[in-house]
Design a protein around this motif. Structure first.
Motif, short mmCIF file in Angstrom:
data_model
loop_
_atom_site.label_atom_id
_atom_site.label_comp_id
_atom_site.label_asym_id
_atom_site.label_seq_id
_atom_site.Cartn_x
_atom_site.Cartn_y
_atom_site.Cartn_z
N SER A 56 27.71 -17.86 96.64
CA SER A 56 28.23 -17.05 95.89
C SER A 56 28.08 -15.00 96.42
O SER A 56 28.84 -14.26 96.39
CB SER A 56 26.64 -16.10 95.02
OG SER A 56 26.47 -17.75 94.71
N THR A 62 32.20 -21.42 88.59
CA THR A 62 30.78 -21.25 88.23
C THR A 62 30.13 -22.19 87.25
O THR A 62 30.60 -21.55 86.51
CB THR A 62 31.32 -19.26 88.47
OG1 THR A 62 32.34 -18.95 88.89
CG2 THR A 62 30.27 -18.36 88.45
N TYR A 119 29.07 -22.45 93.15
CA TYR A 119 30.54 -22.99 92.56
C TYR A 119 31.28 -24.54 93.17
O TYR A 119 30.48 -25.15 93.65
CB TYR A 119 31.52 -22.09 93.20
CG TYR A 119 31.16 -20.77 93.07
CD1 TYR A 119 31.56 -20.33 92.31
CD2 TYR A 119 29.77 -20.38 93.67
CE1 TYR A 119 30.99 -18.95 92.03
CE2 TYR A 119 30.04 -18.90 93.73
CZ TYR A 119 30.04 -18.43 92.48
OH TYR A 119 29.69 -16.82 92.86
#
Length: 184
Positions: free
Chosen positions: A57, A124, A138
């Motif tokens: 992230s 996501t 992810y």
């Protein structure tokens, strides 16, 4: 007839400027491994639990330890860090960045997580806790699977058609990059 004098080639010279901007530089260059090493340091020395889970992230947002202290607290909370961990990370990132540890080559032979899914094919996912807080990860897809009945969180995914995060369909769980989830 007019003759133009022939100019001989000259070696260019550098003129020193008095600008202080030319003397300001980072002690080292930011590289992808720096974020991994800082998050490992945060887990080991700053008591930031599971800091490495947020590496992807942070990387996707373009954040490294060199600029982490400049990132707004809310953004780091959205990534999944607790308010206390946000303070620990921001207060210590510059100290770590300027330390001798950042310049050393990685000694550990632990392989870095491999991104197995091309960025344009990644989903996501967001794990939202019932008591508040969340974190994003992810992966390539969602698969059939069930959460434990006493789970204190719900899974969401980014739906491109709706342009928002929506709950995963009942009976499905996310697959994070490089792993197959166990029932949670």
């Amino acid at each position: 007839m007019t003759h133009t004098p022939l100019k001989l080639p000259a070696t260019p010279t550098r003129h020193r400027t008095s600008s202080s901007a030319s003397s300001i530089h980072s002690p080292t260059r930011n590289t992808p491994s720096k974020l991994s090493r800082f998050l490992e340091y945060a887990e080991t020395n700053l008591s930031v639990e599971n800091a490495r889970l947020h590496e992807e992230s942070l990387r996707m947002l373009g954040f490294g330890p060199d600029i982490l202290h400049l990132v707004e607290d809310g953004v780091l909370k959205d990534v999944g860090f607790t308010p206390g961990d946000v303070i620990r990370l921001k207060q210590n990132s510059q100290q770590w960045w300027n330390s001798a540890d950042v310049k050393r080559k990685r000694v550990s032979h632990t392989p870095s997580p491999v991104q197995s899914t091309p960025p344009n094919k990644r989903v996501t996912f967001e794990k939202r806790y019932h008591a508040g807080g969340s974190y994003k990860l992810y992966g390539p897809k969602m698969i059939e699977g069930d959460l434990l009945p006493d789970a204190d969180f719900d899974w969401y995914y980014f739906c491109k058609a709706r342009d928002t995060m929506v709950p995963l369909p009942f009976g499905y769980v996310p697959v994070a990059d490089g792993e197959v989830p166990a029932d949670e």
